[in-house]
Design a protein around this motif. Structure first.
Motif, PDB file in Angstrom:
ATOM      1  N   UNK A   1       0.853  -1.217   0.000  1.00 20.24           N
ATOM      2  CA  UNK A   1       0.000   0.000   0.000  1.00 20.24           C
ATOM      3  C   UNK A   1       0.877   1.252   0.000  1.00 20.24           C
ATOM      4  N   UNK A   2       1.979   1.207   0.728  1.00 21.99           N
ATOM      5  CA  UNK A   2       2.875   2.372   0.780  1.00 21.99           C
ATOM      6  C   UNK A   2       3.431   2.662  -0.619  1.00 21.99           C
ATOM      7  N   UNK A   3       3.793   1.614  -1.344  1.00 16.47           N
ATOM      8  CA  UNK A   3       4.298   1.815  -2.711  1.00 16.47           C
ATOM      9  C   UNK A   3       3.190   2.363  -3.615  1.00 16.47           C
ATOM     10  N   UNK A   4       1.999   1.793  -3.492  1.00 13.72           N
ATOM     11  CA  UNK A   4       0.884   2.236  -4.360  1.00 13.72           C
ATOM     12  C   UNK A   4       0.554   3.706  -4.087  1.00 13.72           C
ATOM     13  N   UNK A   5       0.604   4.078  -2.817  1.00 14.18           N
ATOM     14  CA  UNK A   5       0.276   5.467  -2.446  1.00 14.18           C
ATOM     15  C   UNK A   5       1.342   6.431  -2.992  1.00 14.18           C
ATOM     16  N   UNK A   6       2.596   6.056  -2.869  1.00 10.47           N
ATOM     17  CA  UNK A   6       3.671   6.922  -3.382  1.00 10.47           C
ATOM     18  C   UNK A   6       3.531   7.084  -4.892  1.00 10.47           C
ATOM     19  N   UNK A   7       3.176   5.999  -5.554  1.00 12.60           N
ATOM     20  CA  UNK A   7       3.025   6.041  -7.009  1.00 12.60           C
ATOM     21  C   UNK A   7       1.865   6.965  -7.399  1.00 12.60           C
ATOM     22  N   UNK A   8       0.765   6.872  -6.638  1.00  6.56           N
ATOM     23  CA  UNK A   8      -0.413   7.721  -6.930  1.00  6.56           C
ATOM     24  C   UNK A   8      -0.069   9.195  -6.686  1.00  6.56           C
ATOM     25  N   UNK A   9       0.593   9.456  -5.567  1.00 10.42           N
ATOM     26  CA  UNK A   9       0.935  10.854  -5.240  1.00 10.42           C
ATOM     27  C   UNK A   9       1.875  11.424  -6.303  1.00 10.42           C
ATOM     28  N   UNK A  10       2.865  10.625  -6.689  1.00  9.44           N
ATOM     29  CA  UNK A  10       3.811  11.100  -7.707  1.00  9.44           C
ATOM     30  C   UNK A  10       3.082  11.342  -9.028  1.00  9.44           C
ATOM     31  N   UNK A  11       2.255  10.376  -9.438  1.00  8.65           N
ATOM     32  CA  UNK A  11       1.560  10.488 -10.729  1.00  8.65           C
ATOM     33  C   UNK A  11       0.668  11.724 -10.746  1.00  8.65           C
ATOM     34  N   UNK A  12      -0.053  11.953  -9.657  1.00 14.35           N
ATOM     35  CA  UNK A  12      -0.956  13.121  -9.639  1.00 14.35           C
ATOM     36  C   UNK A  12      -0.154  14.417  -9.634  1.00 14.35           C
ATOM     37  N   UNK A  13       0.972  14.400  -8.946  1.00 12.32           N
ATOM     38  CA  UNK A  13       1.839  15.582  -8.942  1.00 12.32           C
ATOM     39  C   UNK A  13       2.358  15.888 -10.347  1.00 12.32           C
ATOM     40  N   UNK A  14       2.777  14.846 -11.056  1.00 11.19           N
ATOM     41  CA  UNK A  14       3.302  15.039 -12.413  1.00 11.19           C
ATOM     42  C   UNK A  14       2.198  15.564 -13.337  1.00 11.19           C
ATOM     43  N   UNK A  15       1.004  14.974 -13.190  1.00  8.11           N
ATOM     44  CA  UNK A  15      -0.120  15.418 -14.032  1.00  8.11           C
ATOM     45  C   UNK A  15      -0.448  16.884 -13.743  1.00  8.11           C
ATOM     46  N   UNK A  16      -0.379  17.282 -12.467  1.00  8.90           N
ATOM     47  CA  UNK A  16      -0.696  18.679 -12.103  1.00  8.90           C
ATOM     48  C   UNK A  16       0.318  19.655 -12.717  1.00  8.90           C
TER      49      UNK A  16
END
Ligand SMILES: Cc1ncc(COP(=O)(O)O)c(C=O)c1O
Length: 409
Positions: A292-307
């Motif tokens: 879950x920690x990996x999935x969360x980091x991936x989601x946060x990074x992806x959303x940051x990049x998209x923003x």
């Protein structure tokens, strides 16, 4: 350049590429412990503990769960050298650079290899794989779980069953996913699986955990061969074709890890300490929590990049949880940005290989670095480095978007 007699003083980099990543400080501490002889009873206990700990990491009951001394590629080579007999048919689904690596290794051991390729950034459906297995009838299927070159993860739940139904052995290269994504060796019927420490396991490169089940053991033990200088009156050999590598002969390595403790190489003591600590850290956290920690980091990074207005690479449904690919924006010199990140921010991100070289960057959020501060610092640094290259992202949007993901979790 520093002088050879200067103290070692590596820059305090934040390693956010596709591996290696920063080691957990606990692993570095374990590596500073004093050495032991490889046949010291205390060391043999540590070896047994390592097998037991990695059964937990690989989610398996396999007796043969051990370490190969060498980087992750060493375990790939050990698995393929020990499974492949000259002329065997080997099927390799290729969805990135590390598929090609398995093709290359299998060919060197005399296999008749069929490489099935798909576009980088996608993965195979179970139907495609079934069709290929039925048509080619391989003895061995060798596949990556996650291919860091494309950041894609191949679903494996169906493949083990398919291989059993068609009497093929399945080798899985989980170098880049073990500890970061779910990988159920026994439940998914994976015959041999190997990895490396330097990604989701939070350790240095140079040690490759491997597990194999009874189906693989049968084939390997049939090729058991004992060096002349070690033979005794009661030595029993397998009688099958000798494995074409001495260093990567899994039958010999199994003898070495067994209670027979038959001499092979000198175990890399310090790397075994590291591997032991990596597994302890992961299992103390718990596999589910780590995934879950990996999935969360991936989601946060992806959303940051998209923003920031950046476009992610590949089929997002099958993206690895621990590496994210993104297109280098038009007109931006990708290498200049990477150099700026390293020089000004001490942040390392990756480029890619072959058809993706110069087109995408890859950012890893794995192991010890799958943390909110690492993600936020990387996004902030990337935004600033890009602005030096005249790519204007809305200031602060990336960090805000990633923070929002963490706040909601
Ligand atoms: C899927 C995969 N397999 C194999 C390797 C090779 O690992 P090593 O460099 O430790 O030999 C890597 C490294 O990135 C990888 O991602």
């Amino acid at each position: 350049m520093s002088e050879p007699f200067e103290d070692l003083n590596p820059a305090p980099r934040l390693l956010m590429g596709p591996g290696p990543i920063n080691a957990d400080p606990r692993v570095l501490r374990a590596m500073s412990a004093q050495l032991l002889g490889q046949f010291d009873p205390q060391f043999r206990d540590y070896m047994k503990q390592v097998s037991e700990l990695y059964r937990g990491v690989f989610q398996t009951q396999n007796r043969w769960t051990l370490l190969i001394d060498g980087t992750a590629r060493a375990a790939i080579e050990a698995a393929l050298a020990s499974l492949i007999e000259a002329g065997d048919r080997v099927l390799v689904p290729v969805f990135g650079r590390f598929g090609h690596l398995k093709v290359e290794i299998a060919r060197r051991f005399g296999a008749e290899v069929k490489a099935v390729e798909i576009e980088w950034g996608t993965v195979f459906t179970p139907e495609q794989l079934e069709k290929e297995i039925k048509a080619f009838r391989p003895k061995i299927v060798a596949v990556s779980h996650g291919d860091t070159s494309t950041t894609m993860a191949q679903p494996l739940q169906e493949l083990g069953k398919l291989c059993r139904a068609h009497d093929a052995l399945l080798y899985v290269d989980a170098t880049a996913t073990l500890g970061g994504m779910d990988l159920q060796t026994d439940a998914w019927q994976l015959d041999v699986v190997s990895a490396g420490l330097q990604k989701c396991l939070s350790g240095p490169s140079g040690c490759a955990p491997l597990t194999l089940n009874e189906r693989a053991e049968k084939r390997i033990v049939n090729r058991r061969h004992v060096e002349a200088g070690l033979k005794t009156a009661d030595t029993v050999e397998g009688g099958g074709p000798v494995i074409r590598s001495n260093y990567f002969d899994l039958a010999m390595i199994m003898d070495y890890w067994s209670d027979k403790a038959l001499n092979h190489h000198t175990e890399a003591t310090t790397m075994l300490y590291a591997a032991r600590e990596c597994a302890r850290i992961l299992l103390q956290e718990g596999l589910k929590k780590a995934f879950s920690r990996h999935a969360l980091a991936s989601k946060a990074l992806s959303e940051g990049l998209a923003a920031m207005g950046l476009k992610l690479f590949g089929d997002q449904k099958h993206k690895m949880a621990n590496v994210t690919g993104l297109y280098i924006p038009q007109g931006v010199d990708g290498e200049k940005v990477r150099r700026g990140l390293l020089k000004d921010f001490n942040v390392e991100i990756g480029t890619s290989f072959g058809p993706l070289h110069g087109r995408i960057w890859r950012i890893g959020t794995m192991g010890y670095n799958a943390r909110s501060d690492a993600v936020l610092n990387t996004l902030g640094a990337l935004e600033a480095a890009l602005s030096q290259e005249k790519f204007k992202a809305p200031r602060g949007a990336a960090v805000d978007a990633a923070l929002a993901v963490y706040r909601k979790a």
